[in-house]
Write a protein that holds these residues in place. Structure first.
Motif, PDB file in Angstrom:
ATOM      1  N   ASP A  95       0.835  -1.195   0.000  1.00  0.00           N
ATOM      2  CA  ASP A  95       0.000   0.000   0.000  1.00  0.00           C
ATOM      3  C   ASP A  95       0.871   1.247   0.000  1.00  0.00           C
ATOM      4  OD1 ASP A  95      -2.160  -1.683   0.134  1.00  0.00           O
ATOM      5  OD2 ASP A  95      -2.611  -1.300   2.250  1.00  0.00           O
ATOM      6  N   ASP A  97       0.158   4.034   1.793  1.00  0.00           N
ATOM      7  CA  ASP A  97      -0.086   4.939   2.925  1.00  0.00           C
ATOM      8  C   ASP A  97       0.899   4.787   4.087  1.00  0.00           C
ATOM      9  OD1 ASP A  97      -0.913   2.458   3.695  1.00  0.00           O
ATOM     10  OD2 ASP A  97      -2.971   3.017   4.205  1.00  0.00           O
ATOM     11  N   SER A  99       1.628   2.215   5.743  1.00  0.00           N
ATOM     12  CA  SER A  99       1.345   1.127   6.698  1.00  0.00           C
ATOM     13  C   SER A  99       2.274  -0.054   6.421  1.00  0.00           C
ATOM     14  CB  SER A  99      -0.112   0.663   6.563  1.00  0.00           C
ATOM     15  OG  SER A  99      -0.986   1.613   7.094  1.00  0.00           O
ATOM     16  N   ARG A 210      -2.467   4.538   8.811  1.00  0.00           N
ATOM     17  CA  ARG A 210      -2.131   5.717   7.999  1.00  0.00           C
ATOM     18  C   ARG A 210      -2.286   6.981   8.845  1.00  0.00           C
ATOM     19  NH1 ARG A 210      -4.083   7.061   3.057  1.00  0.00           N
ATOM     20  NH2 ARG A 210      -5.070   5.146   2.363  1.00  0.00           N
TER      21      ARG A 210
HETATM   22 MG   LIG Z   1      -4.256   1.526   4.413  1.00  0.00          MG
END
Ligand SMILES: [Mg+2]
Ligand SMILES: Nc1nc2c(ncn2[C@@H]2O[C@H](COP(=O)(O)OP(=O)(O)OP(=O)(O)O)[C@@H](O)[C@H]2O)c(=O)[nH]1
Length: 241
Positions: A95, A97, A99, A210
Protein backbone atom coordinates in the motif's frame (compact mmCIF):
# COMPACT_ATOMS: atom_id res chain seq x y z
CA UNK A 1 22.69 -5.40 -3.31
CA UNK A 2 20.90 -4.58 -6.56
CA UNK A 3 17.22 -5.49 -6.76
CA UNK A 4 16.79 -5.13 -10.53
CA UNK A 5 14.96 -8.48 -10.64
CA UNK A 6 12.25 -7.07 -8.35
CA UNK A 7 9.11 -5.11 -9.26
CA UNK A 8 7.20 -3.28 -6.53
CA UNK A 9 3.54 -2.67 -7.37
CA UNK A 10 1.77 0.14 -5.52
CA UNK A 11 -1.97 0.74 -6.14
CA UNK A 12 -2.98 4.33 -5.40
CA UNK A 13 -6.14 6.34 -5.14
CA UNK A 14 -5.77 9.88 -3.76
CA UNK A 15 -2.35 9.29 -2.20
CA UNK A 16 -0.54 12.43 -3.42
CA UNK A 17 0.78 13.19 0.05
CA UNK A 18 2.04 9.64 0.65
CA UNK A 19 3.33 8.32 -2.66
CA UNK A 20 6.21 10.74 -3.24
CA UNK A 21 7.82 10.01 0.14
CA UNK A 22 7.20 6.27 -0.34
CA UNK A 23 8.92 6.23 -3.75
CA UNK A 24 11.87 8.16 -2.26
CA UNK A 25 12.22 5.58 0.51
CA UNK A 26 11.92 2.62 -1.89
CA UNK A 27 14.60 4.03 -4.21
CA UNK A 28 16.93 4.06 -1.18
CA UNK A 29 15.92 0.82 0.56
CA UNK A 30 15.43 -1.36 -2.53
CA UNK A 31 17.95 0.05 -5.04
CA UNK A 32 17.54 -1.07 -8.64
CA UNK A 33 13.96 -2.33 -8.22
CA UNK A 34 11.28 -1.27 -10.70
CA UNK A 35 8.55 0.69 -8.94
CA UNK A 36 5.19 0.40 -10.69
CA UNK A 37 2.54 2.80 -9.39
CA UNK A 38 -1.02 2.11 -10.57
CA UNK A 39 -3.23 5.18 -10.28
CA UNK A 40 -6.94 5.10 -11.03
CA UNK A 41 -7.32 8.72 -12.13
CA UNK A 42 -7.08 10.09 -8.56
CA UNK A 43 -8.85 13.45 -8.35
CA UNK A 44 -6.14 14.79 -6.01
CA UNK A 45 -3.57 14.89 -8.82
CA UNK A 46 -1.38 12.01 -7.57
CA UNK A 47 -0.37 11.09 -11.14
CA UNK A 48 0.75 14.61 -12.03
CA UNK A 49 2.83 14.83 -8.85
CA UNK A 50 4.57 11.52 -9.71
CA UNK A 51 5.26 12.66 -13.28
CA UNK A 52 6.67 15.97 -12.03
CA UNK A 53 8.95 14.42 -9.42
CA UNK A 54 9.95 11.08 -10.95
CA UNK A 55 9.13 11.44 -14.66
CA UNK A 56 12.82 11.25 -15.56
CA UNK A 57 13.64 8.18 -13.46
CA UNK A 58 13.21 5.16 -15.70
CA UNK A 59 12.81 2.72 -12.78
CA UNK A 60 9.62 4.52 -11.73
CA UNK A 61 6.63 3.56 -13.89
CA UNK A 62 3.17 5.09 -13.75
CA UNK A 63 0.14 3.17 -15.05
CA UNK A 64 -2.97 5.25 -15.45
CA UNK A 65 -6.46 3.80 -15.16
CA UNK A 66 -9.50 5.74 -16.27
CA UNK A 67 -11.63 5.18 -13.18
CA UNK A 68 -11.50 3.59 -9.73
CA UNK A 69 -11.58 -0.16 -10.28
CA UNK A 70 -10.52 -1.52 -6.88
CA UNK A 71 -7.19 -2.25 -5.21
CA UNK A 72 -7.01 -5.84 -6.43
CA UNK A 73 -7.66 -4.95 -10.04
CA UNK A 74 -4.95 -2.25 -9.91
CA UNK A 75 -2.38 -4.67 -8.46
CA UNK A 76 -3.02 -7.19 -11.25
CA UNK A 77 -2.54 -4.53 -13.92
CA UNK A 78 0.78 -3.74 -12.26
CA UNK A 79 1.85 -7.41 -12.05
CA UNK A 80 1.16 -8.03 -15.74
CA UNK A 81 2.87 -4.81 -16.82
CA UNK A 82 6.01 -5.63 -14.79
CA UNK A 83 5.99 -9.22 -16.08
CA UNK A 84 5.98 -8.01 -19.70
CA UNK A 85 7.98 -4.80 -19.60
CA UNK A 86 10.47 -5.17 -16.74
CA UNK A 87 11.37 -8.89 -17.00
CA UNK A 88 10.95 -9.10 -13.23
CA UNK A 89 11.45 -12.34 -11.29
CA UNK A 90 9.92 -11.27 -7.96
CA UNK A 91 6.78 -9.15 -7.59
CA UNK A 92 5.98 -7.20 -4.42
CA UNK A 93 2.62 -5.58 -3.68
CA UNK A 94 2.26 -2.91 -1.02
CA UNK A 95 0.00 0.00 0.00
CA UNK A 96 1.00 3.62 -0.47
CA UNK A 97 -0.09 4.94 2.93
CA UNK A 98 3.11 3.94 4.83
CA UNK A 99 1.34 1.13 6.70
CA UNK A 100 3.73 -1.17 4.82
CA UNK A 101 7.35 -0.35 5.63
CA UNK A 102 9.82 -0.19 2.71
CA UNK A 103 12.64 -1.53 4.89
CA UNK A 104 10.83 -4.88 5.11
CA UNK A 105 10.85 -5.34 1.31
CA UNK A 106 14.39 -6.84 1.09
CA UNK A 107 13.50 -9.42 3.77
CA UNK A 108 10.31 -10.46 1.95
CA UNK A 109 12.14 -10.65 -1.37
CA UNK A 110 15.08 -12.66 -0.02
CA UNK A 111 12.76 -15.36 1.34
CA UNK A 112 10.86 -15.96 -1.93
CA UNK A 113 11.53 -19.24 -3.73
CA UNK A 114 10.09 -20.59 -7.01
CA UNK A 115 6.98 -21.84 -5.20
CA UNK A 116 6.93 -19.80 -1.99
CA UNK A 117 4.98 -16.57 -1.49
CA UNK A 118 6.17 -14.43 1.42
CA UNK A 119 3.54 -12.44 3.34
CA UNK A 120 3.98 -9.70 5.94
CA UNK A 121 1.69 -10.56 8.84
CA UNK A 122 0.08 -8.41 11.52
CA UNK A 123 -0.85 -11.44 13.61
CA UNK A 124 2.33 -13.28 14.54
CA UNK A 125 4.00 -13.19 17.96
CA UNK A 126 6.43 -10.42 17.04
CA UNK A 127 4.00 -8.40 14.90
CA UNK A 128 2.66 -5.03 15.96
CA UNK A 129 -0.25 -2.79 14.93
CA UNK A 130 -0.27 0.83 16.03
CA UNK A 131 -2.93 3.50 15.71
CA UNK A 132 -5.91 1.21 15.27
CA UNK A 133 -8.97 1.36 17.54
CA UNK A 134 -9.78 -1.78 19.50
CA UNK A 135 -12.91 -2.19 17.34
CA UNK A 136 -10.85 -2.21 14.12
CA UNK A 137 -8.45 -4.82 15.53
CA UNK A 138 -11.40 -7.02 16.56
CA UNK A 139 -13.01 -6.60 13.12
CA UNK A 140 -9.77 -7.48 11.30
CA UNK A 141 -9.00 -10.49 13.51
CA UNK A 142 -12.56 -11.75 13.21
CA UNK A 143 -12.48 -11.37 9.41
CA UNK A 144 -9.24 -13.34 9.26
CA UNK A 145 -10.62 -16.04 11.56
CA UNK A 146 -13.75 -16.44 9.39
CA UNK A 147 -11.77 -16.42 6.13
CA UNK A 148 -9.23 -18.92 7.48
CA UNK A 149 -11.96 -21.34 8.49
CA UNK A 150 -14.26 -20.96 5.52
CA UNK A 151 -11.52 -21.09 2.87
CA UNK A 152 -9.18 -23.40 4.76
CA UNK A 153 -6.55 -20.76 4.37
CA UNK A 154 -3.04 -21.38 5.78
CA UNK A 155 -2.31 -17.74 6.74
CA UNK A 156 -2.85 -16.00 10.08
CA UNK A 157 -3.27 -12.75 8.13
CA UNK A 158 -4.68 -13.08 4.65
CA UNK A 159 -6.07 -9.54 4.34
CA UNK A 160 -2.75 -7.67 4.42
CA UNK A 161 -1.57 -6.67 0.95
CA UNK A 162 2.15 -6.65 1.63
CA UNK A 163 3.59 -9.70 -0.10
CA UNK A 164 6.33 -10.92 -2.41
CA UNK A 165 5.48 -13.45 -5.16
CA UNK A 166 7.70 -15.51 -7.44
CA UNK A 167 7.25 -15.19 -11.21
CA UNK A 168 5.43 -18.54 -11.38
CA UNK A 169 2.62 -17.13 -9.25
CA UNK A 170 2.05 -14.31 -11.75
CA UNK A 171 1.82 -16.95 -14.49
CA UNK A 172 -0.95 -18.66 -12.49
CA UNK A 173 -2.79 -15.31 -12.26
CA UNK A 174 -2.45 -14.90 -16.03
CA UNK A 175 -4.07 -18.29 -16.67
CA UNK A 176 -6.73 -18.11 -13.94
CA UNK A 177 -8.13 -14.60 -13.56
CA UNK A 178 -9.32 -13.98 -10.00
CA UNK A 179 -13.08 -13.56 -9.69
CA UNK A 180 -12.92 -10.71 -7.12
CA UNK A 181 -11.27 -7.31 -7.48
CA UNK A 182 -11.34 -5.56 -4.12
CA UNK A 183 -9.75 -6.35 -0.74
CA UNK A 184 -10.88 -10.01 -0.63
CA UNK A 185 -8.82 -10.77 -3.70
CA UNK A 186 -5.93 -11.12 -1.24
CA UNK A 187 -7.67 -14.13 0.30
CA UNK A 188 -8.70 -15.43 -3.12
CA UNK A 189 -5.11 -15.47 -4.41
CA UNK A 190 -4.03 -17.51 -1.39
CA UNK A 191 -6.73 -20.08 -2.18
CA UNK A 192 -5.85 -20.06 -5.89
CA UNK A 193 -2.11 -20.45 -5.31
CA UNK A 194 -2.57 -23.10 -2.59
CA UNK A 195 -4.57 -25.10 -5.17
CA UNK A 196 -1.49 -24.86 -7.40
CA UNK A 197 0.78 -26.21 -4.64
CA UNK A 198 2.40 -22.93 -3.65
CA UNK A 199 3.69 -22.56 -0.07
CA UNK A 200 3.27 -19.48 2.10
CA UNK A 201 5.70 -18.02 4.57
CA UNK A 202 4.50 -15.35 7.00
CA UNK A 203 6.92 -12.90 8.57
CA UNK A 204 6.12 -10.56 11.47
CA UNK A 205 5.65 -6.90 10.62
CA UNK A 206 4.90 -3.57 12.24
CA UNK A 207 1.73 -2.04 10.77
CA UNK A 208 1.21 1.63 11.68
CA UNK A 209 -2.17 3.08 10.72
CA UNK A 210 -2.13 5.72 8.00
CA UNK A 211 -1.53 9.25 9.35
CA UNK A 212 -1.83 11.08 6.01
CA UNK A 213 -4.67 10.94 3.47
CA UNK A 214 -8.04 9.25 3.60
CA UNK A 215 -8.96 5.58 3.82
CA UNK A 216 -10.46 3.97 0.71
CA UNK A 217 -12.35 1.45 2.81
CA UNK A 218 -16.07 2.21 2.97
CA UNK A 219 -19.01 0.38 4.59
CA UNK A 220 -20.13 -0.58 1.05
CA UNK A 221 -16.75 -2.19 0.34
CA UNK A 222 -16.84 -4.01 3.69
CA UNK A 223 -20.27 -5.43 2.78
CA UNK A 224 -18.99 -6.28 -0.70
CA UNK A 225 -16.25 -8.33 1.00
CA UNK A 226 -18.91 -10.62 2.52
CA UNK A 227 -20.39 -11.21 -0.93
CA UNK A 228 -16.87 -11.78 -2.31
CA UNK A 229 -16.13 -14.33 0.44
CA UNK A 230 -19.24 -16.26 -0.53
CA UNK A 231 -18.24 -16.12 -4.22
CA UNK A 232 -14.72 -17.39 -3.47
CA UNK A 233 -16.06 -20.22 -1.32
CA UNK A 234 -18.57 -21.16 -4.03
CA UNK A 235 -16.04 -20.98 -6.85
CA UNK A 236 -13.05 -22.70 -5.25
CA UNK A 237 -14.46 -24.90 -2.51
CA UNK A 238 -17.90 -25.96 -3.59
CA UNK A 239 -17.98 -25.81 -7.38
CA UNK A 240 -14.50 -27.23 -7.94
CA UNK A 241 -14.93 -30.17 -5.54
MG1 LIG B 1 -4.26 1.53 4.41
N1 LIG C 1 -5.41 2.13 -8.09
C1 LIG C 1 -6.24 1.96 -7.04
N2 LIG C 1 -5.74 1.94 -5.78
C2 LIG C 1 -6.61 1.78 -4.74
C3 LIG C 1 -8.00 1.61 -4.94
N3 LIG C 1 -8.59 1.45 -3.71
C4 LIG C 1 -7.58 1.52 -2.80
N4 LIG C 1 -6.39 1.73 -3.41
C5 LIG C 1 -5.05 1.82 -2.78
O1 LIG C 1 -4.87 0.59 -2.10
C6 LIG C 1 -4.12 0.79 -0.92
C7 LIG C 1 -4.94 0.32 0.30
O2 LIG C 1 -6.06 1.15 0.46
P1 LIG C 1 -6.38 1.91 1.86
O3 LIG C 1 -7.23 3.09 1.57
O4 LIG C 1 -5.11 2.18 2.58
O5 LIG C 1 -7.25 0.84 2.59
P2 LIG C 1 -7.12 0.37 4.06
O6 LIG C 1 -5.65 0.10 4.33
O7 LIG C 1 -8.09 -0.73 4.24
O8 LIG C 1 -7.61 1.65 4.86
P3 LIG C 1 -6.80 2.48 5.97
O9 LIG C 1 -6.60 1.61 7.13
O10 LIG C 1 -7.63 3.64 6.32
O11 LIG C 1 -5.50 2.90 5.36
C8 LIG C 1 -3.76 2.28 -0.88
O12 LIG C 1 -2.50 2.48 -1.45
C9 LIG C 1 -4.87 2.89 -1.73
O13 LIG C 1 -4.52 4.14 -2.29
C10 LIG C 1 -8.50 1.62 -6.29
O14 LIG C 1 -9.69 1.48 -6.57
N5 LIG C 1 -7.58 1.79 -7.28
Amino acid sequence: MNYKHVAIIIPIFNERNNILTLIDLLLKKVPGANIVVVDDNSPDGSALAIEKNFGKINKVHLLKGVRKMGRGNAVFRGFFYAYQKCSSQIFVEMDADHSHKPQLVPQLVNLVTANTVVCASRYLKDSRISGWSRLRIIFSRLSNFIIKNILNNPLMDSTNGFRAYPKKAIEVFQKHSPITSNYLVLSETVTLLANHNFKFLEVPSHFPNRTVGKSNTTPILATQSLVDLFMIWWHYKLWRK
